[in-house]
Design an enzyme around this catalytic site. Structure first.
Site, mmCIF file in Angstrom:
data_model
loop_
_atom_site.group_PDB
_atom_site.id
_atom_site.type_symbol
_atom_site.label_atom_id
_atom_site.label_comp_id
_atom_site.label_asym_id
_atom_site.label_seq_id
_atom_site.Cartn_x
_atom_site.Cartn_y
_atom_site.Cartn_z
ATOM 1 N N SER A 1 8.887 4.648 0.422
ATOM 2 C CA SER A 1 10.258 4.618 0.952
ATOM 3 C C SER A 1 11.235 5.074 -0.117
ATOM 4 O O SER A 1 11.383 4.425 -1.158
ATOM 5 C CB SER A 1 10.626 3.201 1.390
ATOM 6 O OG SER A 1 12.032 3.137 1.580
ATOM 7 N N HIS B 1 8.888 8.131 3.671
ATOM 8 C CA HIS B 1 9.567 7.191 4.584
ATOM 9 C C HIS B 1 11.071 7.214 4.291
ATOM 10 O O HIS B 1 11.503 6.963 3.167
ATOM 11 C CB HIS B 1 8.988 5.800 4.342
ATOM 12 C CG HIS B 1 9.471 4.735 5.277
ATOM 13 N ND1 HIS B 1 8.918 4.515 6.513
ATOM 14 C CD2 HIS B 1 10.459 3.804 5.146
ATOM 15 C CE1 HIS B 1 9.527 3.497 7.115
ATOM 16 N NE2 HIS B 1 10.473 3.048 6.299
ATOM 17 N N ASP C 1 14.702 5.633 5.301
ATOM 18 C CA ASP C 1 15.333 4.468 5.931
ATOM 19 C C ASP C 1 16.801 4.745 6.213
ATOM 20 O O ASP C 1 17.614 4.782 5.292
ATOM 21 C CB ASP C 1 15.239 3.264 4.980
ATOM 22 C CG ASP C 1 13.842 2.684 4.908
ATOM 23 O OD1 ASP C 1 13.305 2.315 5.963
ATOM 24 O OD2 ASP C 1 13.291 2.614 3.790
ATOM 25 N N MET D 1 20.233 3.350 7.759
ATOM 26 C CA MET D 1 20.883 2.076 8.138
ATOM 27 C C MET D 1 22.352 2.338 8.455
ATOM 28 O O MET D 1 23.003 3.119 7.753
ATOM 29 C CB MET D 1 20.807 1.089 6.973
ATOM 30 C CG MET D 1 19.401 0.790 6.514
ATOM 31 S SD MET D 1 19.439 -0.327 5.112
ATOM 32 C CE MET D 1 17.710 -0.310 4.647
ATOM 33 N N HIS E 1 12.695 6.059 9.741
ATOM 34 C CA HIS E 1 12.845 4.694 10.256
ATOM 35 C C HIS E 1 14.334 4.439 10.477
ATOM 36 O O HIS E 1 15.092 4.286 9.521
ATOM 37 C CB HIS E 1 12.235 3.727 9.215
ATOM 38 C CG HIS E 1 12.382 2.280 9.550
ATOM 39 N ND1 HIS E 1 12.177 1.283 8.621
ATOM 40 C CD2 HIS E 1 12.697 1.652 10.705
ATOM 41 C CE1 HIS E 1 12.357 0.104 9.197
ATOM 42 N NE2 HIS E 1 12.690 0.306 10.457
ATOM 43 N N MET F 1 17.259 2.260 11.445
ATOM 44 C CA MET F 1 17.776 0.896 11.630
ATOM 45 C C MET F 1 19.221 1.027 12.077
ATOM 46 O O MET F 1 20.162 0.702 11.349
ATOM 47 C CB MET F 1 17.636 0.118 10.312
ATOM 48 C CG MET F 1 16.196 -0.273 10.021
ATOM 49 S SD MET F 1 15.895 -0.643 8.287
ATOM 50 C CE MET F 1 15.590 1.007 7.677
ATOM 51 N N MET G 1 7.718 -4.991 10.823
ATOM 52 C CA MET G 1 8.517 -5.324 9.639
ATOM 53 C C MET G 1 7.980 -6.622 9.034
ATOM 54 O O MET G 1 7.849 -7.631 9.728
ATOM 55 C CB MET G 1 9.996 -5.537 10.009
ATOM 56 C CG MET G 1 10.780 -4.285 10.328
ATOM 57 S SD MET G 1 10.762 -2.975 9.085
ATOM 58 C CE MET G 1 11.353 -3.811 7.613
ATOM 59 N N GLY H 1 16.932 -4.083 6.177
ATOM 60 C CA GLY H 1 18.268 -3.908 5.611
ATOM 61 C C GLY H 1 18.271 -3.694 4.109
ATOM 62 O O GLY H 1 19.192 -3.077 3.583
ATOM 63 N N GLY I 1 15.740 -3.240 0.318
ATOM 64 C CA GLY I 1 14.475 -3.122 -0.374
ATOM 65 C C GLY I 1 14.238 -4.353 -1.239
ATOM 66 O O GLY I 1 15.114 -5.219 -1.377
ATOM 67 N N ASP J 1 5.906 -2.572 6.758
ATOM 68 C CA ASP J 1 7.038 -2.205 5.898
ATOM 69 C C ASP J 1 7.749 -3.463 5.423
ATOM 70 O O ASP J 1 8.220 -4.253 6.240
ATOM 71 C CB ASP J 1 7.979 -1.317 6.730
ATOM 72 C CG ASP J 1 9.181 -0.796 5.958
ATOM 73 O OD1 ASP J 1 9.237 -0.977 4.735
ATOM 74 O OD2 ASP J 1 10.052 -0.195 6.615
ATOM 75 N N GLY J 2 7.831 -3.613 4.098
ATOM 76 C CA GLY J 2 8.600 -4.696 3.511
ATOM 77 C C GLY J 2 7.773 -5.568 2.590
ATOM 78 O O GLY J 2 6.818 -6.208 3.029
ATOM 79 N N GLY J 3 8.119 -5.559 1.319
ATOM 80 C CA GLY J 3 7.430 -6.425 0.354
ATOM 81 C C GLY J 3 5.993 -6.035 0.080
ATOM 82 O O GLY J 3 5.189 -6.875 -0.333
HETATM 83 C C1 DX5 Z 1 13.788 -2.310 4.605
HETATM 84 C C2 DX5 Z 1 13.243 -0.914 4.730
HETATM 85 C C3 DX5 Z 1 12.068 -0.676 3.874
HETATM 86 C C4 DX5 Z 1 12.317 -0.814 2.390
HETATM 87 C C5 DX5 Z 1 11.082 -1.440 1.821
HETATM 88 O O1 DX5 Z 1 14.721 -2.537 5.595
HETATM 89 O O2 DX5 Z 1 12.858 -0.638 6.067
HETATM 90 O O3 DX5 Z 1 11.446 0.580 4.165
HETATM 91 O O4 DX5 Z 1 12.567 0.401 1.733
HETATM 92 O O5 DX5 Z 1 11.322 -1.773 0.516
HETATM 93 P P1 DX5 Z 1 10.278 -2.624 -0.341
HETATM 94 O O6 DX5 Z 1 8.979 -1.893 -0.304
HETATM 95 O O7 DX5 Z 1 10.915 -2.667 -1.689
HETATM 96 O O8 DX5 Z 1 10.199 -3.985 0.327
HETATM 97 ZN ZN ZN Z 2 11.615 1.234 6.390
#
Ligand code: DX5
Ligand code: ZN
Length: 214
Positions: free
Chosen positions: A6, A31, A33, A35, A64, A66, A135, A140, A142, A173-175
């Site tokens: 991402s 990827h 993102d 927002m 992606h 959002m 998710m 929202g 990273g 996606d996420g963490g």
């Molecule tokens: C969060 C995004 C993710 C984000 C993930 O809303 O959709 O794609 O970039 O970031 P990490 O990998 O640091 O959790």
């Molecule tokens: Zn994402």
């Protein structure tokens, strides 16, 4: 494992050098993102940036969104060079129509579920999807902590896919890092998104390689 770094965690002042790093790496996709500050409490970047990224890489763009009512932007996203157009279940009143519009525009449709949305909400659309994104943080930002409950949802989604004969792949996606990546790989994920784990690593190319071999 398909790896989609991402660029939310990339250095926006040196985006081209970060994209060149991804080009040299084993990353499968990029990827992006988007927002809007309404669907999620943050604003990231928009279509001109995605278009610029598409000129710097031949890797498929996994976009992606959002944002509220993403249906309004199907043709714009296609014109940015997206391969996957990924919309949130929670942001689409007429999800079936949006998915058909994405396919008709020549892109691969994907739908994302927030952590509190059950997998069962996709049972009537799963056959039309190329990918489902679960998710594993609230969208929202990273660099948030992986929500463990996501592992159970991967297993439920895998069961839904196999009982319906859907061809959808499972993205998380996420963490995601090497540790959480192992958990989701064991549960049946096909693709991981990773932002801070890749761009915050001393050697991002090695980090991508480690995720790819999960
Ligand atoms: C969060 C995004 C993710 C984000 C993930 O809303 O959709 O794609 O970039 O970031 P990490 O990998 O640091 O959790
Ligand atoms: Zn994402």
């Amino acid at each position: 494992m398909i790896v989609s770094p991402s660029i939310l965690s990339a250095d926006f002042a040196n985006l081209s050098s970060d994209i060149e790093m991804l080009n040299r790496s084993n990353a499968d996709w990029v990827h992006c993102d988007v927002m809007d500050g309404v669907f999620v409490p943050n604003i990231s970047f928009g279509f001109p940036i995605i278009k610029a990224v598409s000129k710097l890489t031949d890797k498929p763009l996994d976009v992606h969104l959002m944002i509220v009512d993403p249906d309004r932007y199907v043709n714009v996203v296609r014109d940015c060079g997206a391969t996957f157009m990924n919309v949130h279940y929670e942001a689409c009143t007429h999800l079936h129509r949006t998915v058909q519009n994405i396919r008709a525009a020549g892109m691969r449709p994907a739908v994302t579920l927030n952590p509190a949305t059950p997998v069962a909400m996709l049972s009537d659309i799963i056959g039309d999807l190329d990918m489902v994104l679960l998710m594993s943080v609230n969208p929202g930002f990273g660099n948030q902590k992986f929500i463990e409950h996501s592992v159970k949802k991967i297993k439920e989604l895998k069961a839904l896919i196999s009982t319906t004969g859907s061809k959808a792949i499972i993205q998380i996606d996420g963490g995601i890092n090497r540790t959480t990546g192992k958990l989701v790989a064991e549960a049946g994920a096909d693709c991981v998104v990773a932002g801070s784990a890749v761009f915050g690593a001393p050697d991002p190319i090695a980090e991508i390689e480690a995720l790819a071999s999960l």
